[in-house]
Design an enzyme around this catalytic site. Sequence first.
Site, short mmCIF file in Angstrom:
data_model
loop_
_atom_site.label_atom_id
_atom_site.label_comp_id
_atom_site.label_asym_id
_atom_site.label_seq_id
_atom_site.Cartn_x
_atom_site.Cartn_y
_atom_site.Cartn_z
NE ARG A 47 12.02 7.51 -62.62
CZ ARG A 47 12.13 8.68 -62.00
NH1 ARG A 47 12.65 9.72 -62.59
NH2 ARG A 47 11.72 8.80 -60.76
CD GLU A 76 19.04 9.24 -65.24
OE1 GLU A 76 18.79 9.17 -64.02
OE2 GLU A 76 18.33 9.86 -66.02
CG HIS A 95 16.19 13.34 -63.21
ND1 HIS A 95 15.08 13.93 -63.75
CD2 HIS A 95 15.73 12.45 -62.30
CE1 HIS A 95 14.00 13.44 -63.19
NE2 HIS A 95 14.36 12.54 -62.30
#
Length: 130
Positions: A47, A76, A95
Amino acid sequence: MASLAEIYKKADYIVLALPATHETTHMINSATLKLMKKNAVLINVGRGQLIDEDALYSALINNQIFGAGLDVTEDEPVSAQNPLYSLPNVFLTPHVAGQSREAKENVALEAAKEITRVLNGSQPKHQVNN
């Protein structure tokens, strides 16, 4: 077993694959980056909150560590204005591993198996709330 401080001091590669919790948020910061070897490479696939990006940027431009590979960032989706984009020793990747067709099929299949287990009176295999 080594302590985190020992790992930071001795590792050539440090790979973070952790959830963001109160204990892990900014676990990589200016103090921990100073412990790392100059040839260390930091990789984060956990993370984004695990790393203080301002401290990482400073460590990279001051050659405290060699490089970083980031599959996640603090914010993000990552902004094009993120200063880490400008560094030649940083690799930023999206991701998106969970976005493949196969991953989505597997998630649905595992969810159905869990529902079947519970309906049949068994304990779930992948219980989240303990």
